[in-house]
Design a protein around this motif. Structure first.
Motif, PDB file in Angstrom:
ATOM      1  N   ILE A 109      56.960 -20.242 -71.758  1.00  0.00           N
ATOM      2  CA  ILE A 109      56.888 -20.781 -73.123  1.00  0.00           C
ATOM      3  C   ILE A 109      56.985 -22.295 -73.093  1.00  0.00           C
ATOM      4  O   ILE A 109      56.265 -23.011 -73.812  1.00  0.00           O
ATOM      5  CB  ILE A 109      58.004 -20.179 -73.999  1.00  0.00           C
ATOM      6  CG1 ILE A 109      57.740 -18.698 -74.239  1.00  0.00           C
ATOM      7  CG2 ILE A 109      58.116 -20.920 -75.329  1.00  0.00           C
ATOM      8  CD1 ILE A 109      58.849 -17.991 -74.989  1.00  0.00           C
ATOM      9  N   LEU A 110      57.871 -22.811 -72.250  1.00  0.00           N
ATOM     10  CA  LEU A 110      58.043 -24.252 -72.113  1.00  0.00           C
ATOM     11  C   LEU A 110      56.731 -24.915 -71.697  1.00  0.00           C
ATOM     12  O   LEU A 110      56.306 -25.914 -72.295  1.00  0.00           O
ATOM     13  CB  LEU A 110      59.132 -24.538 -71.079  1.00  0.00           C
ATOM     14  CG  LEU A 110      59.336 -26.005 -70.693  1.00  0.00           C
ATOM     15  CD1 LEU A 110      59.854 -26.801 -71.882  1.00  0.00           C
ATOM     16  CD2 LEU A 110      60.315 -26.100 -69.520  1.00  0.00           C
ATOM     17  N   LEU A 155      62.844 -28.639 -65.156  1.00  0.00           N
ATOM     18  CA  LEU A 155      63.340 -27.699 -66.154  1.00  0.00           C
ATOM     19  C   LEU A 155      63.049 -26.250 -65.770  1.00  0.00           C
ATOM     20  O   LEU A 155      63.881 -25.360 -65.997  1.00  0.00           O
ATOM     21  CB  LEU A 155      62.722 -28.003 -67.522  1.00  0.00           C
ATOM     22  CG  LEU A 155      63.190 -29.301 -68.191  1.00  0.00           C
ATOM     23  CD1 LEU A 155      62.450 -29.535 -69.491  1.00  0.00           C
ATOM     24  CD2 LEU A 155      64.697 -29.264 -68.440  1.00  0.00           C
ATOM     25  N   MET A 156      61.886 -26.017 -65.184  1.00  0.00           N
ATOM     26  CA  MET A 156      61.548 -24.647 -64.791  1.00  0.00           C
ATOM     27  C   MET A 156      62.479 -24.132 -63.702  1.00  0.00           C
ATOM     28  O   MET A 156      62.911 -22.987 -63.729  1.00  0.00           O
ATOM     29  CB  MET A 156      60.093 -24.578 -64.330  1.00  0.00           C
ATOM     30  CG  MET A 156      59.087 -24.668 -65.466  1.00  0.00           C
ATOM     31  SD  MET A 156      57.398 -24.601 -64.856  1.00  0.00           S
ATOM     32  CE  MET A 156      57.316 -22.904 -64.269  1.00  0.00           C
ATOM     33  N   VAL A 157      62.802 -24.982 -62.731  1.00  0.00           N
ATOM     34  CA  VAL A 157      63.728 -24.577 -61.675  1.00  0.00           C
ATOM     35  C   VAL A 157      65.090 -24.249 -62.269  1.00  0.00           C
ATOM     36  O   VAL A 157      65.740 -23.277 -61.887  1.00  0.00           O
ATOM     37  CB  VAL A 157      63.838 -25.673 -60.599  1.00  0.00           C
ATOM     38  CG1 VAL A 157      65.003 -25.402 -59.652  1.00  0.00           C
ATOM     39  CG2 VAL A 157      62.535 -25.755 -59.802  1.00  0.00           C
ATOM     40  N   SER A 158      65.528 -25.043 -63.236  1.00  0.00           N
ATOM     41  CA  SER A 158      66.829 -24.789 -63.858  1.00  0.00           C
ATOM     42  C   SER A 158      66.815 -23.513 -64.691  1.00  0.00           C
ATOM     43  O   SER A 158      67.843 -22.831 -64.824  1.00  0.00           O
ATOM     44  CB  SER A 158      67.239 -25.979 -64.732  1.00  0.00           C
ATOM     45  OG  SER A 158      66.395 -26.088 -65.865  1.00  0.00           O
ATOM     46  N   LEU A 159      65.663 -23.139 -65.244  1.00  0.00           N
ATOM     47  CA  LEU A 159      65.568 -21.912 -66.047  1.00  0.00           C
ATOM     48  C   LEU A 159      65.500 -20.667 -65.170  1.00  0.00           C
ATOM     49  O   LEU A 159      66.128 -19.655 -65.462  1.00  0.00           O
ATOM     50  CB  LEU A 159      64.318 -21.975 -66.944  1.00  0.00           C
ATOM     51  CG  LEU A 159      64.394 -22.888 -68.172  1.00  0.00           C
ATOM     52  CD1 LEU A 159      63.015 -23.026 -68.810  1.00  0.00           C
ATOM     53  CD2 LEU A 159      65.391 -22.350 -69.196  1.00  0.00           C
ATOM     54  N   VAL A 160      64.722 -20.747 -64.097  1.00  0.00           N
ATOM     55  CA  VAL A 160      64.531 -19.574 -63.247  1.00  0.00           C
ATOM     56  C   VAL A 160      65.736 -19.350 -62.334  1.00  0.00           C
ATOM     57  O   VAL A 160      66.160 -18.226 -62.101  1.00  0.00           O
ATOM     58  CB  VAL A 160      63.232 -19.724 -62.423  1.00  0.00           C
ATOM     59  CG1 VAL A 160      63.085 -18.565 -61.444  1.00  0.00           C
ATOM     60  CG2 VAL A 160      62.029 -19.802 -63.352  1.00  0.00           C
ATOM     61  N   ALA A 285      53.681 -21.543 -62.496  1.00  0.00           N
ATOM     62  CA  ALA A 285      54.520 -20.378 -62.832  1.00  0.00           C
ATOM     63  C   ALA A 285      54.662 -19.457 -61.616  1.00  0.00           C
ATOM     64  O   ALA A 285      55.739 -18.927 -61.347  1.00  0.00           O
ATOM     65  CB  ALA A 285      53.920 -19.616 -64.008  1.00  0.00           C
ATOM     66  N   ARG A 286      53.597 -19.272 -60.882  1.00  0.00           N
ATOM     67  CA  ARG A 286      53.653 -18.437 -59.676  1.00  0.00           C
ATOM     68  C   ARG A 286      54.517 -19.082 -58.593  1.00  0.00           C
ATOM     69  O   ARG A 286      55.285 -18.410 -57.905  1.00  0.00           O
ATOM     70  CB  ARG A 286      52.240 -18.203 -59.137  1.00  0.00           C
ATOM     71  CG  ARG A 286      51.386 -17.311 -60.017  1.00  0.00           C
ATOM     72  CD  ARG A 286      50.017 -17.086 -59.416  1.00  0.00           C
ATOM     73  NE  ARG A 286      50.113 -16.425 -58.111  1.00  0.00           N
ATOM     74  CZ  ARG A 286      49.070 -16.197 -57.332  1.00  0.00           C
ATOM     75  NH1 ARG A 286      47.862 -16.576 -57.706  1.00  0.00           N
ATOM     76  NH2 ARG A 286      49.226 -15.585 -56.168  1.00  0.00           N
ATOM     77  N   GLN A 287      54.417 -20.401 -58.460  1.00  0.00           N
ATOM     78  CA  GLN A 287      55.182 -21.101 -57.432  1.00  0.00           C
ATOM     79  C   GLN A 287      56.674 -21.052 -57.687  1.00  0.00           C
ATOM     80  O   GLN A 287      57.474 -20.932 -56.753  1.00  0.00           O
ATOM     81  CB  GLN A 287      54.736 -22.571 -57.348  1.00  0.00           C
ATOM     82  CG  GLN A 287      53.427 -22.812 -56.612  1.00  0.00           C
ATOM     83  CD  GLN A 287      53.133 -24.288 -56.524  1.00  0.00           C
ATOM     84  OE1 GLN A 287      52.717 -24.926 -57.485  1.00  0.00           O
ATOM     85  NE2 GLN A 287      53.380 -24.864 -55.363  1.00  0.00           N
ATOM     86  N   LEU A 288      57.061 -21.160 -58.951  1.00  0.00           N
ATOM     87  CA  LEU A 288      58.476 -21.334 -59.278  1.00  0.00           C
ATOM     88  C   LEU A 288      59.131 -20.065 -59.827  1.00  0.00           C
ATOM     89  O   LEU A 288      60.236 -20.127 -60.358  1.00  0.00           O
ATOM     90  CB  LEU A 288      58.644 -22.485 -60.276  1.00  0.00           C
ATOM     91  CG  LEU A 288      58.217 -23.865 -59.773  1.00  0.00           C
ATOM     92  CD1 LEU A 288      58.513 -24.926 -60.825  1.00  0.00           C
ATOM     93  CD2 LEU A 288      58.927 -24.212 -58.471  1.00  0.00           C
ATOM     94  N   GLY A 289      58.463 -18.933 -59.725  1.00  0.00           N
ATOM     95  CA  GLY A 289      59.080 -17.687 -60.159  1.00  0.00           C
ATOM     96  C   GLY A 289      59.073 -17.476 -61.653  1.00  0.00           C
ATOM     97  O   GLY A 289      59.889 -16.708 -62.180  1.00  0.00           O
TER      98      GLY A 289
END
Length: 322
Positions: A109-110, A155-160, A285-289
């Motif tokens: 979503i982000l 931010l994506m790393v912190s979310l996943v 998205a695929r790279q970071l889960g």
């Protein structure tokens, strides 16, 4: 009798739609060609690499190294573009949290709310506002590319929050430091500041390569659309599209009024809020889960919606600013 020419932004919806239509025709053509295996799937995979490593860096270097970078304009543009990007980012984070969505879904979503398709924005800027529009769009690109990539990855790393998140973050940031788009923008701006003028042969070559970049990349955008991914849940699709196609554009128009940008500068900036999210968001998205199927659905939905929302947004803004 003399005819009064309308200012570049003052155009009816039909005129804007007809001006933008060839861009979306190329996107649809790219999708149909890939589905038909023309010329081959291997061609499209290699074509993505050609665009990423050669054509787009050539275009961005050529434009950012030759445009007039007035400090006042760049500073105002930074406030408008980056401020609106921040607003869309905050919206994506808060909306996901309020809906109680898990980290992988929230990360998609982000990206859907805050990333932008640089290639479509550049193509539309040139179609609607000519060489001046493309040059202004290059300034926006030079501001957004590094900021968007670093912000999204962090931010994506912190979310996943995977077990190897620190190692992944270090690896991705290292890759960003070698990103050809970021490097080409940095080199272009640095050469521009030095004020040495065009480099013989180099600028001729990058101009020719840059001329091929936009039509080829639009075909690639279409080739990477995943229609079958549209079975994703409605709420994430709605939240991401609301952030990208409403919050981002509205923030740009509001900040542009505060910073007193010209009409053309405002409309070119608005393109980056009104275009769909980036196709590369699926890869990230695929790279970071993250939720990659959801991300593919978001990219496809927003690209489809942009057929209608982009000309409508630009026409409304031109009317409001006029």
């Amino acid at each position: 009798m003399t005819l009064r020419r309308r200012p570049p932004g003052h155009r009816p919806v039909l005129h804007i739609l007809l001006s933008i239509a060839p861009i979306f025709v190329l996107i649809v053509l790219g999708h149909l060609l890939r589905r038909g295996g023309i010329p081959s799937l291997e061609f499209w995979n290699l074509n993505d690499r050609l665009v990423y490593w050669v054509l787009m860096p050539a275009l961005l270097f050529n434009k950012t190294s030759t445009i007039v970078l007035a400090p006042s304009v760049v500073g105002a543009y930074a406030v408008v573009i980056l401020g609106a990007f921040a607003a869309a980012t905050v919206f994506g984070l808060l909306a996901s949290k309020a809906a109680g969505l898990p980290g992988p879904v929230a990360s998609s979503i982000l990206q859907g709310a805050a990333r932008h398709n640089t290639f479509i924005a550049l193509a539309v800027a040139e179609r609607l506002y000519g060489t001046e529009g493309l040059a202004i769009a290059a300034v926006a690109t030079s501001l957004l590319i590094p900021t968007t990539n670093v912000t999204m990855v962090t931010l994506m790393v912190s979310l996943v929050r995977g077990p190897d998140e620190k190692r992944i973050l270090t690896s991705i940031l290292r890759d960003l430091a070698r990103n050809p788009l970021i490097l080409s923008v940095g080199l272009g701006v640095a050469w521009n500041i030095l004020g040495n003028g065009p480099i013989p042969v180099v600028h001729d070559v990058t101009r020719l390569l840059g001329g091929a970049a936009l039509p080829v990349v639009l075909l690639c955008v279409g080739a990477n659309i995943h229609i079958r991914a549209m079975a994703a849940s409605a709420l994430p699709l709605l939240l991401s599209s609301l952030g990208k196609l409403a919050v981002f554009p509205l923030a740009i128009v509001a900040l542009a009024q505060v910073m007193d940008l010209s009409q053309t500068e405002t409309l070119v900036a608005l393109l980056f809020g009104a275009v769909p999210t980036a196709s590369s968001a699926y890869t990230l998205a695929r790279q970071l889960g993250g939720d990659a199927p959801l991300m593919a659905a978001i990219v496809t939905l927003q690209t489809g919606l942009a057929f209608v929302t982009l000309p409508l947004t630009m026409a409304l803004a031109a009317h409001f600013l006029g």
